[in-house]
Enzyme design. Structure first.
Site, PDB file in Angstrom:
ATOM      1  N   TYR A  54      77.073 -34.881 129.637  1.00 32.84           N
ATOM      2  CA  TYR A  54      78.018 -34.221 128.735  1.00 32.84           C
ATOM      3  C   TYR A  54      77.360 -33.826 127.409  1.00 32.84           C
ATOM      4  O   TYR A  54      77.888 -32.971 126.696  1.00 32.84           O
ATOM      5  CB  TYR A  54      79.213 -35.124 128.421  1.00 32.84           C
ATOM      6  CG  TYR A  54      80.072 -35.526 129.597  1.00 32.84           C
ATOM      7  CD1 TYR A  54      79.922 -34.930 130.843  1.00 32.84           C
ATOM      8  CD2 TYR A  54      81.032 -36.522 129.460  1.00 32.84           C
ATOM      9  CE1 TYR A  54      80.708 -35.321 131.921  1.00 32.84           C
ATOM     10  CE2 TYR A  54      81.828 -36.911 130.534  1.00 32.84           C
ATOM     11  CZ  TYR A  54      81.655 -36.323 131.761  1.00 32.84           C
ATOM     12  OH  TYR A  54      82.436 -36.718 132.823  1.00 32.84           O
ATOM     13  N   HIS A 112      76.776 -40.786 138.697  1.00 30.57           N
ATOM     14  CA  HIS A 112      77.703 -39.677 138.450  1.00 30.57           C
ATOM     15  C   HIS A 112      78.105 -38.931 139.719  1.00 30.57           C
ATOM     16  O   HIS A 112      79.279 -38.597 139.899  1.00 30.57           O
ATOM     17  CB  HIS A 112      77.072 -38.720 137.440  1.00 30.57           C
ATOM     18  CG  HIS A 112      78.072 -37.935 136.664  1.00 30.57           C
ATOM     19  ND1 HIS A 112      77.859 -37.526 135.367  1.00 30.57           N
ATOM     20  CD2 HIS A 112      79.311 -37.479 136.984  1.00 30.57           C
ATOM     21  CE1 HIS A 112      78.911 -36.864 134.924  1.00 30.57           C
ATOM     22  NE2 HIS A 112      79.800 -36.808 135.891  1.00 30.57           N
TER      23      HIS A 112
END
Length: 282
Positions: A54, A112
């Site tokens: 991110y 992830h």
């Protein structure tokens, strides 16, 4: 207005517990992250979900430091990206995330994506299991794992994730993954709990009718549905009024009939998925 004490906490198989409602910073611009996370913390949120990819871990860490809230009162999650799964890379990636976040440990560290074409997610899980024996991680888990990926890591290590963070909303409920996790004591975290605005969820009669009946917004109804299903949720917004609205879901309850009507939104054919498919993202 609710406060942090109204948020249920869910016991994980690691021996720790997690606030069922949190705040996610997916696609929050790095320059805005400190401000919005600080607002969330001031409103009572005590669970923050970020990820290395991110690009905003520094902002999350700055907000936590500036908030003055004791570190042990905040549940902090970050994630290992796909290109860091091989060899000893997970250890190096974790150290980088800890430095950016400005903390000594994370409460939850996730793989992830399985990125199966890379052939490294089992290695990554072995590395996380080893790292979990130290003091830098409280709990380990996965994100976007299908049953085949969950069975692979469990079969290789005997270690179950504390959570599986998956795309889950009324139009896409991943019932096979949810059932496997329930059978194995793995809790579900729902990302995109409102469908990311990519379809007209709020125009669905089941949601609209429940919102009218309880004098709530459609978003509050859907988040309440998640809470009653036992899902852990962390909706994202950069608007303080929406942060406040999302927190106000603990003073009403949906009926069994309302829950069933929302359950029935997903036809079960996978057509409601709005994100990448776990076998295709690498």
């Amino acid at each position: 207005m609710a406060d942090q004490h109204d948020v249920p906490r869910i016991a994980l198989n690691s021996g720790y517990d997690i606030p069922q409602l949190g705040y996610g910073v997916f696609k929050v611009p790095p320059a805005e992250t400190e401000k919005v996370v600080l607002e969330a913390l001031e409103l009572g949120y005590r669970h923050i979900d970020t990820a290395a990819i991110y690009g905003n871990e520094e902002g999350v860490g700055a907000a936590i430091a500036k908030s003055g809230i004791p570190r042990d009162e905040i549940f902090l999650t970050t994630k290992l990206w796909n290109d860091r799964q091989g060899g000893d890379e997970p250890r190096a990636a974790l150290e980088e995330s800890l430095t950016k976040l400005g903390v000594d440990y994370v409460d939850l560290y996730l793989i992830h994506w399985p990125a199966p074409a890379n052939g490294t997610f089992v290695n990554a899980w072995k590395q996380l299991a080893a790292l979990n024996e130290g003091e830098a991680i409280r709990s380990i888990g996965v994100s976007n794992f299908l049953v085949e990926h969950l069975e692979a890591i469990h079969g290789e290590t005997g270690v179950l994730p504390a959570v599986n963070q998956i795309e889950l909303h009324p139009a896409y409920q991943q019932r096979d993954v949810v059932a496997w996790c329930a059978d194995h004591g793995v809790h579900i975290e729902a990302w995109g709990p409102l469908g990311q605005g990519k379809y007209d969820l709020f125009g669905v009669p089941a949601v609209h009718d429940a919102a009218s009946a309880h004098d709530r917004t459609p978003a509050q109804v859907v988040l309440r549905w998640h809470i009653q299903k036992g899902n852990i949720v962390f909706p994202k917004s950069v608007k303080a009024d929406r942060l406040r609205e999302n927190f106000r879901i603990f003073d009403f309850a949906l009926s069994d009939a309302e829950m069933s009507a929302i359950d029935a939104i997903d036809p079960g054919d996978g057509s409601g998925r709005v994100g990448a498919h776990p076998t295709e993202l690498h």
